[in-house]
Design an enzyme around this catalytic site. Structure first.
Site, short mmCIF file in Angstrom:
data_model
loop_
_atom_site.label_atom_id
_atom_site.label_comp_id
_atom_site.label_asym_id
_atom_site.label_seq_id
_atom_site.Cartn_x
_atom_site.Cartn_y
_atom_site.Cartn_z
N GLY A 205 3.64 -2.53 8.21
CA GLY A 205 3.86 -3.10 9.53
C GLY A 205 5.26 -3.66 9.67
O GLY A 205 5.69 -4.47 8.86
N ASP B 93 -10.89 -2.73 1.95
CA ASP B 93 -12.04 -2.10 2.59
C ASP B 93 -13.25 -3.03 2.46
O ASP B 93 -13.51 -3.59 1.39
CB ASP B 93 -12.31 -0.76 1.91
N GLU C 34 -6.26 -5.17 4.26
CA GLU C 34 -6.46 -6.29 3.33
C GLU C 34 -7.74 -6.10 2.52
O GLU C 34 -8.37 -7.06 2.08
CB GLU C 34 -6.50 -7.63 4.08
N SER D 237 -6.63 0.09 -1.53
CA SER D 237 -7.29 -1.05 -2.15
C SER D 237 -6.93 -1.18 -3.63
O SER D 237 -6.85 -2.29 -4.16
CB SER D 237 -8.81 -0.91 -2.00
N THR E 246 0.82 -1.21 0.00
CA THR E 246 0.00 0.00 0.00
C THR E 246 0.86 1.26 0.00
O THR E 246 1.98 1.28 0.51
CB THR E 246 -0.93 0.03 1.22
N GLY F 226 -20.42 0.68 32.79
CA GLY F 226 -19.17 1.37 33.07
C GLY F 226 -17.98 0.44 33.12
O GLY F 226 -16.86 0.82 32.75
N THR G 188 -10.70 -2.25 7.31
CA THR G 188 -10.13 -1.63 6.12
C THR G 188 -8.85 -2.28 5.61
O THR G 188 -8.52 -2.13 4.44
CB THR G 188 -9.86 -0.13 6.36
#
Length: 696
Positions: A227, A469, A467, A194, A188, A444, A465
């Site tokens: 990543g 959208d 791999e 995408s 990407t 809570g 989103t």
């Protein structure tokens, strides 16, 4: 002096010995709330939990248990001790830098223990399923850990294994498995996510030096969200537009070293951090620029296409579309992995919220009566139990998808693409919807990070989103279906692919449903469910085909017609995915010989179907059901929830999620919030580096 002292002593003694004054407003002690376990508020299991867990997990239950036990043996994975209980999990209150550091320390620990042995160097389906089981456990512990491992093995390692050839396998697979090489996956870009076909990174070949030269020609071409790139990766697979002799040959994959043995960024490489995120901060996402980076000709991953020494481009796949599809193959494994991991985190949320609802009370229906358990309110059942039923449904579907994938042949490629696209979207949406509802159902307490549910929403939001959208993926599903539809029309042959045989039938209406009591008839119920799901898919496919045909007859291109019909396309993607999930559920149910399990699966299947119908406006929009039928379905959902209520604890216990991964709210939340443990909120912990040194 002595007389004076004696007098003072007498006064003091009189004061001490005098009877206390009567308090006009004495405090009345009343009984405090006491914790009663979820088990005490549920009946004993009506089925064997391990048998059900094996159905849900589908494979390698023992391997999963060993992985959970291994994590529980190390302080690297233990969040805190409360009394005699040990809670596992990542500390999301740490800084981004600390989360990244401990994620890598956990990977080093697992590598040292041999967890990843054979992940890339063994090729049989049994090993692939065992690896998948371990990866799902690690992702259930912490999404950052699962993603970091997934990027390294499935994306980087998968690209080397499936896009590369023997020369690449020998050079990188074993070192990748041993974490001597740390890989990332540069696909990407800032300007393209995408739409991989549109990426702008450029690679040219220099025949005189037998090298490829990679460049980032503009800012929008910088590789983004990579990543592992910001801190740890030593190598990456770069997807780039290949230019040979002035001709653009499309997207290809290249291996590039980005850091040297000392961890220094290599010449021609620029790397920047993507920064803090709403979740997943244990993964060091980075941005990469390439400035005339030279790599050997052999670094082209050449299973699909190659470049000769002289600079000639060769490929056994002549069709550029098919060639591009082959380069996208590593993404399929990513979508399979996301779908299965999403299901496990929905299980964590449900197990936590349902256990809490079986111990927390609120309001009395009349004076001098006990407060009511949350899960005994029909409204609370309605918000959680349909999600429980759907979790069972998508669990079975995800297992089936994994088994198709690991046993795949070339003939399965289209089916895997369509199923993985639809299931990735469906499961990740279900996960986020489930976690949100569970967070609210915990009130809570759901806000506290130690209880996991609320924090998991942020950690897993990215699934929607990356791999692909989800909305785009659903349109891809419909594109594949409509392609098969038009191809069959042209050939004059019936539809057979993707389970679409039912489309060849006429649009016969389903059996008439007059009231909810009809749905309680087992035979009618079954026929009503499957025929209604097929009717929806069949009609939406016909509608989409008619709409596209109308647009193209007026001069609109096929691609634009598909884009303008996006609402129908997305509805069709959902219809296909939900019908496939239902058919898988039916198959699992029919295979059961244990009557108690078969009975409960039937109830869960019915609740999955009816709640799906209730949630989807498309059923009323196109008249697949009438308003009176919709009302009958709502009544039946309420009845099914009440019938399933006595079994819910056993149904979530059958998920097989260890107690330590559920968080304190799932158990004695009064004890865990008591003063005795208030000072233990910030327990001292060894530094990650000292722990890993001690372990090794």
């Amino acid at each position: 002096m002595q007389s004076s002292a004696s007098e003072r002593m007498e006064v003091i003694l009189k004061h001490v010995e005098s009877p206390p004054k009567k308090d006009p407003f004495p405090l009345q002690r009343i009984p405090c709330l006491s914790f009663i376990s979820a088990e005490s508020n549920s009946g004993p299991p009506s089925f064997d939990l391990l048998t059900m867990q094996k159905l849900l997990d589908g494979h390698n239950v023992e391997e999963r248990n060993r992985t959970f036990d291994l994590m529980a043996s190390s302080n690297l994975f233990i969040l805190k001790h409360i009394g005699g209980d040990k809670f596992l999990g990542a500390d999301y209150n740490q800084t981004m830098e600390a989360q990244r550091e401990i994620t890598m320390d956990r990977i080093r620990f697992l590598t040292h223990k041999g967890v990843f042995r054979g992940w890339l160097t063994k090729n049989d389906p049994e090993t692939a399923l065992a690896n998948s089981a371990v990866h799902e456990c690690l992702g259930t512990f912490d999404h950052s850990l699962g993603i970091k491992i997934g990027v390294h093995f499935h994306l980087w390692g998968g690209a080397i294994k499936y896009l590369g050839t023997e020369r690449h396998h020998k050079k990188w697979l074993q070192d990748t498995e041993d974490y001597n090489v740390k890989g990332c996956f540069s696909m990407t870009e800032l300007g393209h996510g995408s739409n991989v076909r549109g990426i702008e990174t450029i690679t040219v070949y220099n025949a005189s030096t037998q090298e490829f030269i990679i460049n980032t020609p503009c800012e929008s071409a910088q590789k983004y969200w990579i990543g592992g790139a910001a801190n740890d990766a030593t190598h990456t697979v770069v997807f780039s537009q290949l230019h040979i002799n002035g001709k653009k040959e499309g997207v290809h994959a290249f291996v590039v070293q980005i850091r040297d043995e000392k961890g220094q960024v290599c010449q021609g490489i620029r790397i920047a951090d993507c920064g803090h995120k709403i979740g997943l901060n244990g993964v060091d996402n980075g941005r990469i620029w390439f400035d005339n980076v030279r790599i050997p000709r052999e670094n082209l991953l050449n299973s699909v296409a190659d470049v000769t020494v002289n600079g000639d481009y060769i490929s056994q796949i002549e069709d550029p579309e098919q060639r591009f599809g082959a380069f996208m193959a590593p993404l399929t494994s990513g979508r399979v992995t996301i779908a299965t991991n999403a299901v496990y985190n929905a299980k964590v949320g449900l197990a936590t919220a349902i256990r809490y609802a079986l111990t927390r009370r609120a309001f009395s229906l009349s004076q001098n009566t006990s407060e009511v358990l949350l899960l005994d309110y029909p409204s609370h059942q309605h918000r959680l139990l349909p999600l429980l039923a759907k979790t069972y449904a998508v669990s079975f579907a995800a297992v089936q998808l994994k088994k198709i994938y690991v046993n795949r042949t070339s003939a399965d490629s289209k089916l895997i693409h369509v199923l993985s696209s639809g299931y990735k979207a469906m499961c990740s949406w279900h996960n986020l919807n489930t976690l949100q509802e569970c967070r609210e159902a915990c009130g809570g307490q759901g806000l506290k990070t130690e209880n996991r549910v609320g924090q998991l929403k942020a950690e897993y939001d990215v699934q929607l989103t990356f791999e692909g959208d989800n909305n785009v993926l659903m349109q891809q599903v419909s594109k594949a279906l409509i392609g098969e539809y038009f191809a069959a029309k042209r050939k004059g042959t019936p539809l057979v692919a993707f389970g679409l045989k039912h489309v060849n039938a006429t649009n016969a209406s389903i059996q008439t449903l007059q009231n909810s009591s009809a749905l309680q008839n087992k035979d009618f119920q079954f026929l009503f469910q499957i025929s209604l799901f097929q009717l929806r898919e069949r009609d939406l496919l016909h509608r989409l085909a008619a709409e596209i045909s109308d647009k193209t007859s007026k001069g609109t291109s096929m691609a634009e017609a598909m884009l303008r019909s996006y609402r129908l396309a997305e509805d069709l993607g959902h219809a296909f995915s939900e019908r496939c999930v239902l058919e898988t559920f039916i198959g699992v149910e029919e295979d059961q010989t244990d009557t108690s399990i078969k009975y409960l699966l039937g109830k869960l299947r019915a609740l999955y179907v009816l709640s799906s119908i209730d949630e989807r406006a498309v059923f009323l929009r196109y008249g697949y059901i009438t308003p009176s039928q919709a009302q009958a379905i709502q009544l039946e959902i309420t009845r099914l929830c009440a019938e399933i209520r006595p079994h819910v604890l056993a149904l979530v216990d059958a998920f097989g999620i260890p107690r330590g991964l559920l968080g304190p709210i799932a158990f004695d939340w009064i004890k865990y919030n008591s003063w005795d443990y208030a000072e233990n909120k910030k327990e001292s912990r060894e530094s990650p580096s000292s722990i890993i040194t001690a372990r090794l």
